[in-house]
Design an enzyme around this catalytic site. Structure first.
Site, PDB file in Angstrom:
ATOM      1  N   ASP A 160      56.339   6.152 -78.163  1.00 52.76           N
ATOM      2  CA  ASP A 160      54.880   6.502 -78.223  1.00 52.76           C
ATOM      3  C   ASP A 160      54.966   7.598 -77.076  1.00 52.76           C
ATOM      4  O   ASP A 160      55.862   7.399 -76.088  1.00 52.76           O
ATOM      5  CB  ASP A 160      53.867   5.716 -78.085  1.00 52.76           C
ATOM      6  CG  ASP A 160      53.701   4.831 -76.577  1.00 52.76           C
ATOM      7  OD1 ASP A 160      54.906   4.993 -75.951  1.00 52.76           O
ATOM      8  OD2 ASP A 160      52.730   4.429 -76.126  1.00 52.76           O
ATOM      9  N   ASP A 212      49.887   9.037 -81.482  1.00 57.24           N
ATOM     10  CA  ASP A 212      50.611   9.034 -80.531  1.00 57.24           C
ATOM     11  C   ASP A 212      52.023   8.019 -80.726  1.00 57.24           C
ATOM     12  O   ASP A 212      52.823   7.744 -79.926  1.00 57.24           O
ATOM     13  CB  ASP A 212      50.204   9.097 -79.077  1.00 57.24           C
ATOM     14  CG  ASP A 212      49.551   7.797 -78.669  1.00 57.24           C
ATOM     15  OD1 ASP A 212      49.182   7.359 -79.554  1.00 57.24           O
ATOM     16  OD2 ASP A 212      49.485   7.307 -77.611  1.00 57.24           O
ATOM     17  N   GLU A 213      51.713   7.113 -81.603  1.00 56.64           N
ATOM     18  CA  GLU A 213      52.545   5.951 -81.987  1.00 56.64           C
ATOM     19  C   GLU A 213      53.298   6.119 -83.232  1.00 56.64           C
ATOM     20  O   GLU A 213      52.782   6.138 -84.109  1.00 56.64           O
ATOM     21  CB  GLU A 213      51.838   4.700 -81.493  1.00 56.64           C
ATOM     22  CG  GLU A 213      51.293   4.305 -80.161  1.00 56.64           C
ATOM     23  CD  GLU A 213      50.539   3.292 -80.112  1.00 56.64           C
ATOM     24  OE1 GLU A 213      51.069   2.220 -79.349  1.00 56.64           O
ATOM     25  OE2 GLU A 213      49.530   3.091 -80.779  1.00 56.64           O
TER      26      GLU A 213
END
Length: 231
Positions: free
Chosen positions: A8, A103-104
């Site tokens: 992430d 974001d992951e």
């Protein structure tokens, strides 16, 4: 053995803003929610000033001014574009990428030899940093819950160099015993209170608890994913 990596972007929204404004590379940075209501992303420097997640901006406006905090309105078009760039890189490194959030992402690492996993994670981080400017952390584990847990460990322990591999049972148990149970993915505030009441204070305690008891206290997904993998 099946293994996953969770990678992430660190303080992702703030990191995206820094990519396009290098002048703020060393300054505290926060990104505000829609209508600039509250802080939804903070760099480590901003967190050190005591700026909490979700804190209303009107309460911290003076603090931000006095400490030269760079304040940005959310730019979801930018963040979505940067997320797409990251995942394009991930797909060059793994045949199976699951986008978990903006974001992951989870990467299947089953085909990577155990001895090569940490090096893989470090090379991946380096490539992402070089190609996009976004700093990342990588957590590796035999399940997605444990990969996410490993990612948490990597973030909190700079000596690991941004990569934590918990596929080894002994290493995994050592870290589980050091982290509070509330940090486990899927353990909410209410469950944390119940677990503390039973003397289950660390992730390691949770890993050793009777599965039937855990099923009554936690979501089925958390219990199935975490506990059998740590015994």
């Amino acid at each position: 053995m099946t293994s996953f990596a969770l990678i992430d972007g660190n303080s992702f929204y703030c990191s995206c803003e820094r990519v396009f404004d290098p002048a703020i590379a060393k300054r505290p940075v926060i990104v505000l929610s829609n209508n600039d209501g509250c802080a939804v992303a903070r760099t480590a420097e901003a967190k050190a000033l005591g700026i909490g997640m979700g804190e209303p901006y009107f309460k911290i406006r003076d603090l931000c001014r006095d400490n030269d905090v760079a304040v940005y309105s959310s730019n979801y078009t930018l963040y979505g574009d940067m997320s797409a760039r990251l995942n394009a890189i991930y797909r060059q490194w793994s045949p199976d990428v699951e986008v978990y959030s903006i974001d992951e992402s989870f990467l299947d690492m089953t085909d990577i030899r155990p001895v090569d996993r940490v090096a893989f994670g470090r090379d991946l981080r380096s490539t992402v940093q070089q190609w996009t400017g976004i700093p990342t952390c990588v957590g590796i584990g035999p399940s997605k819950t444990l990969a996410k847990f490993a990612n948490h460990v990597a973030k909190k322990n700079p000596e690991l160099g941004g990569v934590c591999d918990l596929t080894d049972a002994a290493v995994r148990q050592s870290w589980l015993d050091r982290v509070e149970v509330g940090e486990v993915w899927g353990v909410g505030t209410a469950s944390e209170r119940k677990l503390f009441g039973l003397g289950i204070e660390t992730a390691g305690d949770l890993a050793r608890v009777d599965a039937r008891l855990a099923r009554n206290l936690l979501s089925v997904g958390s219990e199935q994913d975490l506990l059998p993998q740590t015994r």
